[in-house]
Design a protein around this motif. Structure first.
Motif, PDB file in Angstrom:
ATOM      1  N   ASN A  52       4.956 -16.839  -5.914  1.00  0.00           N
ATOM      2  CA  ASN A  52       4.921 -16.382  -7.309  1.00  0.00           C
ATOM      3  C   ASN A  52       5.405 -14.940  -7.476  1.00  0.00           C
ATOM      4  N   ARG A  53       5.550 -14.571  -8.729  1.00  0.00           N
ATOM      5  CA  ARG A  53       5.819 -13.164  -9.039  1.00  0.00           C
ATOM      6  C   ARG A  53       4.501 -12.463  -9.340  1.00  0.00           C
ATOM      7  N   VAL A  54       4.459 -11.196  -9.113  1.00  0.00           N
ATOM      8  CA  VAL A  54       3.294 -10.396  -9.484  1.00  0.00           C
ATOM      9  C   VAL A  54       3.816  -9.290 -10.391  1.00  0.00           C
ATOM     10  N   ASN A  55       3.346  -9.287 -11.598  1.00  0.00           N
ATOM     11  CA  ASN A  55       3.801  -8.311 -12.604  1.00  0.00           C
ATOM     12  C   ASN A  55       5.327  -8.192 -12.654  1.00  0.00           C
ATOM     13  N   GLY A  56       5.965  -9.338 -12.717  1.00  0.00           N
ATOM     14  CA  GLY A  56       7.406  -9.368 -12.955  1.00  0.00           C
ATOM     15  C   GLY A  56       8.270  -9.415 -11.709  1.00  0.00           C
ATOM     16  N   VAL A  57       7.706  -9.132 -10.548  1.00  0.00           N
ATOM     17  CA  VAL A  57       8.528  -9.069  -9.327  1.00  0.00           C
ATOM     18  C   VAL A  57       8.063 -10.157  -8.356  1.00  0.00           C
ATOM     19  N   TYR A  58       9.013 -10.898  -7.800  1.00  0.00           N
ATOM     20  CA  TYR A  58       8.636 -11.887  -6.796  1.00  0.00           C
ATOM     21  C   TYR A  58       7.888 -11.187  -5.668  1.00  0.00           C
ATOM     22  N   ALA A  59       6.764 -11.751  -5.251  1.00  0.00           N
ATOM     23  CA  ALA A  59       5.969 -11.117  -4.182  1.00  0.00           C
ATOM     24  C   ALA A  59       6.846 -10.872  -2.957  1.00  0.00           C
ATOM     25  N   GLN A  60       7.769 -11.779  -2.670  1.00  0.00           N
ATOM     26  CA  GLN A  60       8.602 -11.650  -1.468  1.00  0.00           C
ATOM     27  C   GLN A  60       9.650 -10.541  -1.590  1.00  0.00           C
ATOM     28  N   SER A  61       9.764  -9.964  -2.785  1.00  0.00           N
ATOM     29  CA  SER A  61      10.738  -8.876  -2.913  1.00  0.00           C
ATOM     30  C   SER A  61      10.086  -7.632  -3.514  1.00  0.00           C
ATOM     31  N   SER A  62       8.775  -7.566  -3.391  1.00  0.00           N
ATOM     32  CA  SER A  62       8.077  -6.423  -3.976  1.00  0.00           C
ATOM     33  C   SER A  62       7.879  -5.332  -2.915  1.00  0.00           C
ATOM     34  N   ARG A  63       8.624  -4.266  -3.054  1.00  0.00           N
ATOM     35  CA  ARG A  63       8.482  -3.156  -2.098  1.00  0.00           C
ATOM     36  C   ARG A  63       7.088  -2.528  -2.235  1.00  0.00           C
ATOM     37  N   TYR A  64       6.572  -2.589  -3.459  1.00  0.00           N
ATOM     38  CA  TYR A  64       5.221  -2.063  -3.704  1.00  0.00           C
ATOM     39  C   TYR A  64       4.202  -2.804  -2.832  1.00  0.00           C
ATOM     40  N   LEU A  65       4.296  -4.142  -2.846  1.00  0.00           N
ATOM     41  CA  LEU A  65       3.330  -4.930  -2.076  1.00  0.00           C
ATOM     42  C   LEU A  65       3.623  -4.901  -0.578  1.00  0.00           C
ATOM     43  N   LEU A  66       4.895  -5.083  -0.219  1.00  0.00           N
ATOM     44  CA  LEU A  66       5.221  -5.304   1.195  1.00  0.00           C
ATOM     45  C   LEU A  66       5.344  -4.020   2.002  1.00  0.00           C
ATOM     46  N   THR A  67       5.762  -2.958   1.348  1.00  0.00           N
ATOM     47  CA  THR A  67       5.952  -1.715   2.116  1.00  0.00           C
ATOM     48  C   THR A  67       4.935  -0.641   1.725  1.00  0.00           C
ATOM     49  N   ASP A  68       4.897  -0.319   0.424  1.00  0.00           N
ATOM     50  CA  ASP A  68       4.010   0.786   0.025  1.00  0.00           C
ATOM     51  C   ASP A  68       2.561   0.480   0.396  1.00  0.00           C
ATOM     52  N   ILE A  69       2.094  -0.700   0.012  1.00  0.00           N
ATOM     53  CA  ILE A  69       0.678  -0.997   0.238  1.00  0.00           C
ATOM     54  C   ILE A  69       0.445  -1.548   1.642  1.00  0.00           C
ATOM     55  N   LEU A  70       1.112  -2.667   1.938  1.00  0.00           N
ATOM     56  CA  LEU A  70       0.819  -3.379   3.195  1.00  0.00           C
ATOM     57  C   LEU A  70       1.081  -2.509   4.429  1.00  0.00           C
ATOM     58  N   ARG A  71       2.233  -1.889   4.462  1.00  0.00           N
ATOM     59  CA  ARG A  71       2.597  -1.148   5.682  1.00  0.00           C
ATOM     60  C   ARG A  71       2.143   0.308   5.619  1.00  0.00           C
ATOM     61  N   ASN A  72       2.531   0.987   4.499  1.00  0.00           N
ATOM     62  CA  ASN A  72       2.256   2.427   4.483  1.00  0.00           C
ATOM     63  C   ASN A  72       0.784   2.744   4.291  1.00  0.00           C
ATOM     64  N   GLU A  73       0.111   1.950   3.446  1.00  0.00           N
ATOM     65  CA  GLU A  73      -1.314   2.259   3.235  1.00  0.00           C
ATOM     66  C   GLU A  73      -2.201   1.625   4.288  1.00  0.00           C
ATOM     67  N   TRP A  74      -1.982   0.363   4.568  1.00  0.00           N
ATOM     68  CA  TRP A  74      -2.916  -0.358   5.448  1.00  0.00           C
ATOM     69  C   TRP A  74      -2.508  -0.317   6.922  1.00  0.00           C
ATOM     70  N   GLY A  75      -1.277   0.077   7.187  1.00  0.00           N
ATOM     71  CA  GLY A  75      -0.833   0.189   8.575  1.00  0.00           C
ATOM     72  C   GLY A  75      -0.417  -1.129   9.213  1.00  0.00           C
ATOM     73  N   PHE A  76      -0.041  -2.113   8.406  1.00  0.00           N
ATOM     74  CA  PHE A  76       0.424  -3.394   8.974  1.00  0.00           C
ATOM     75  C   PHE A  76       1.694  -3.165   9.780  1.00  0.00           C
ATOM     76  N   ASP A  77       1.749  -3.703  11.016  1.00  0.00           N
ATOM     77  CA  ASP A  77       2.946  -3.454  11.824  1.00  0.00           C
ATOM     78  C   ASP A  77       3.609  -4.749  12.289  1.00  0.00           C
ATOM     79  N   GLY A  78       3.317  -5.835  11.606  1.00  0.00           N
ATOM     80  CA  GLY A  78       3.931  -7.103  11.997  1.00  0.00           C
ATOM     81  C   GLY A  78       5.116  -7.444  11.114  1.00  0.00           C
ATOM     82  N   ILE A  79       5.450  -8.741  11.058  1.00  0.00           N
ATOM     83  CA  ILE A  79       6.561  -9.167  10.200  1.00  0.00           C
ATOM     84  C   ILE A  79       6.025  -9.855   8.941  1.00  0.00           C
TER      85      ILE A  79
END
Ligand code: BGC
Length: 763
Positions: free
Chosen positions: A243-270
């Motif tokens: 699905n999209r989240v607030n207008g952006v497909y989750a799979q293309s949301s830099r906010y979700l995938l990079t800013d939050i998941l990786r930069n904030e939470w430290g996720f280091d996988g794929i």
């Protein structure tokens, strides 16, 4: 001829030299391998080897011989660089592979474990970790590398078709269960793909719907469980939602995938996509730049798209290299890379014991007027067993989350194994019908409903006559009625046929209970559903109600263990059971897909409004999902969050609640004051000072399950709440804030059963 040999020899030497020059992948030379890869190789690595992007040999796409039949997806191999392919398999309730392989006599069954909603109700993280270990071991022994699970979406509404694959309406318990499951699976050297990140709260139009949700609700409700799990268990992979989240497909949301998941939470996988292929409205460069590393299941066009995007300057090669590096870091962890030789013979018997026990712990005793546990051989010798699901028990859901199990223990067998007989006439009627209905179902298969074909469909109920019921009263000591519900991917549940009981079921319960009660004989109802159903209109008719969920392949044995008291029920609801589905605030904005199927987007009715397609779903309820709504707005429920009965009783001592460094420590002594051994679940809810924000009345912040306590036995239960866990998300500050002031800690047996209240000032 000579010329030909020379040419071949030269070609052979050239190929060998080319291969020799290429570095062979190891965890220490990843950057060297990235440098050695051509753009095409890089592009191919980022696209799964699914539908049509397989290795091309002699001009033909070829599936790697290591492919495990029934696995959901695969990443491609490059022998030149020593990169093997890796195998991904569904799903949340067990390893979903094909049980049968062409030309082989043997089978490849996997254990069917309880569905996630059942596991969450165990409130037993150690047990869930054990289930994870068993699942991980099966994946490993069947040659797989990653399990596509756990499902970590929030039960926003009881109508979501995949709630059975998800744990709870509460992010804290979701995070705890997810952590336990991931730690269990990954302890076996098998990765997970925690899914579907994020806000995949409905199946209606799931591939396009825009989930419109406030930043606060996103953080506090929909992301918090993922966050907890990422921080505490380091999953190898995450699957982005369709699905999209607030207008952006989750799979293309830099906010979700990079800013939050990786930069904030430290996720280091794929990060991988859900199984979608090419999206016409989503340029591939946006996805990769956002932080999505793997396009699943993979289409050849995606490879070309990546190559073109780089060549045309739309996609930076640095973005590609980053994803390729992450992919290689993932690959070196896998069993396929390590050259593990799977036995193809996991210990299914040992795992059956695990599923049998975990299922009993997840079952929730909703009602008991004293009829349970049954005294086998005394007041209960022979049971009249009603309901099609008693004979065709549903072990799990349908769709990708199903498991090809070796067997399902139905209620008939489970009771028999516990020394309880069933009446002959009724048993004969139902067993004959079930045999017939299964054959008919095969013949009537609907080719468009492939997802319903995966797993065990629910058979239609049959009409039982009054004469038959009256006959049963004469020959049985009691009646058991099983009410079953099936659900699965791509379709949400309906109010009339799924949440509510059908007229036929209602009539069965009424007539059986009238007849048995007038003869002074009890009636027990078993709920065999992965999701919540309506209970208030009929529950007075039953002497006891056991919520058995879809408890895995040992289902009938697990139910019998609870009915007979071999296992004392210790499951507690990890989701509210409302009186009516319309009592949930979110139902106002939950599309009801009465006449939709996956391929034809017809019209939707949403609370009387006709909506064409589900372009968006507005989360008007914000953070008021589940008990946060019912508790704050004083709405009555059928069974509240955290609720569940036991065959014994527990007393709590006055808890000690104090600050210890940066943590709040809650300590309480639990004593079994009843007559039977049993386990208790202690729940700590917190009321936080407003701090300028609207806050729910209570939020679950800690829980613990005791060991099995003998009558008279005590256990000191200590729970630690990091101060940061008390925070709410302040949208104006864009930050988590722990409001200063007085906090109230409710040490409880359910959200409505508060045993002690303590306060503490927190700065
Ligand atoms: C589902 C995923 C699943 C994938 C592979 C998709 O349709 O949404 O949960 O893992 O298929 O089977």
């Amino acid at each position: 001829m000579k010329k030909c040999i020379i040419i071949l020899t030269v070609a052979f030497i050239a190929t060998a030299l080319y291969a020799q020059q290429a570095p062979q992948l190891s965890k220490d030379n990843i950057s060297e391998v990235v440098k050695a890869m051509t753009l095409e190789e890089k592009a191919r690595l980022l696209v799964g080897g699914g539908y049509d992007s397989l290795t091309i040999i002699g001009g033909k796409p070829v599936r790697d011989t290591k492919y495990v039949p029934g696995a959901a997806g695969v990443t491609v191999s490059f022998s030149r660089l020593g990169i093997p392919n890796t195998m991904m398999v569904d799903g949340p309730a067990g390893v979903h592979i094909d049980a049968h392989r062409e030309g082989e006599n043997r089978t490849y069954h996997a254990t069917g474990f309880p569905v996630a909603s059942c596991l969450a109700c165990t409130w037993n993280t150690a047990l869930v970790e054990e289930v994870g270990r068993a699942m991980g071991n099966e994946a490993k022994e069947y040659g797989c590398d990653v399990i596509l699970g756990p499902g970590m979406n929030i039960h926003r509404n009881p109508l979501c078709g995949r709630n059975f694959e998800y744990f709870s309406e509460d992010p804290f318990i979701t995070g705890e269960m997810g952590t336990a499951m991931v730690n269990g699976i990954q302890s076996q050297g098998i990765g997970v793909s925690a899914k579907h990140y994020a806000v995949n709260s409905q199946e209606a139009d799931r591939e396009r719907v825009d989930e419109q949700v406030s930043d606060r609700a996103l953080r506090e409700i929909y992301l918090r469980g993922f966050e907890r799990m990422v921080r505490h268990s380091h999953p190898w992979t995450i699957m982005a939602a369709y699905n999209r989240v607030n207008g952006v497909y989750a799979q293309s949301s830099r906010y979700l995938l990079t800013d939050i998941l990786r930069n904030e939470w430290g996720f280091d996988g794929i990060v991988m996509t859900d199984w979608i292929g090419v999206r016409k409205d989503l340029p591939i460069e946006e996805e990769i730049h956002a932080g999505d590393d793997l396009m699943m299941p993979g289409r050849a066009a995606q490879i070309t798209n990546i190559i073109n995007a780089v060549n045309e300057g739309r996609l930076a090669i640095e973005d590609v290299d980053l994803s390729v590096t992450r992919m290689l870091n993932y690959i070196v962890k896998t069993q396929n890379y390590k050259g593990y030789h799977p036995s193809n013979n996991p210990d299914l018997q040992a795992h059956a014991a695990i599923t049998r026990q975990s299922a009993t712990e997840g079952m929730v005793l909703l009602k008991n007027n004293g009829v349970l546990p049954l005294s086998v051989g005394e007041s209960c010798d022979t049971v009249a067993l009603f309901g099609v699901c008693s004979y065709d028990f549903l072990s799990g859901g349908v769709g990708s989350g199903c498991v090809e199990v070796p067997y399902v223990v139905d209620m008939l067998t489970g009771l028999k194994n516990s020394g309880i007989a069933t009446t002959k006439q009724l048993t004969d009627i139902y067993t004959r019908y079930v045999d017939y209905a299964k054959v008919k179902l095969q013949a009537d298969k609907n080719p468009y409903m492939w997802f319903l074909d995966q797993g065990q469909p629910k058979l239609d109920e049959i009409e039982v006559s009054d004469r038959c019921i009256n006959h049963e009263v004469q020959s049985a000591d009691m009646a058991i009625i099983t009410i079953g519900r099936q659900a699965g991917e791509s379709i949400d549940r309906t109010v009339d046929n799924d949440f509510n009981l059908s007229e036929q079921e209602r009539s069965l319960i009424n007539r059986v209970s009238d007849a048995f009660h007038s003869a002074g004989k009890p009636v027990v109802v078993i709920i065999n559903s992965g999701s919540v159903i309506e209970t208030v209109s009929w529950r007075d008719r039953a002497d006891a109600i056991l919520l058995a969920w879809q408890p895995g392949e040992e289902g009938g044995n697990s139910v019998a263990d609870v009915l007979t008291g071999k296992a004392n029920p210790s499951g507690r609801l990890a989701m509210t059971w409302p009186i009516s589905v319309y009592d949930h605030w979110s139902t106002q904005n939950f599309p009801q897909d009465k006449d939709m199927d996956m391929y034809t987007y017809k019209r939707f009715e949403c609370w009387g409004r006709q909506i064409k397609n589900v372009d968006y779903t507005k989360h008007e309820e914000g953070i008021y999902v589940g008990y946060r709504y019912f508790d704050t707005y004083n709405k009555p429920t059928a069974y509240p969050f955290g609720y569940g009965l036991s065959y014994t009783r527990f007393e709590y001592s006055k808890p000690s609640v104090k600050l210890k460094g940066d943590n709040v420590e809650v300590s309480v002594t639990v004593t079994n004051v009843g007559q039977r051994a049993g386990k208790e679940v202690v729940q700590v809810y917190v009321n936080a000072p407003k701090g300028g924000l609207d806050k729910p009345n209570k939020e679950l912040r800690a829980f613990a399950k005791t060991a099995s306590l003998q009558p008279g036995e005590k256990e000191v239960v200590t729970m630690t709440i990091p101060r940061s866990d008390l925070a709410s998300y302040d949208e104006t500050q864009k930050a988590w804030v722990v409001a200063e002031g007085q906090y109230t800690f409710y040490t409880s047996a359910s959200i409505n059963d508060v045993r002690f209240t303590n306060t503490l000032n927190i700065k």
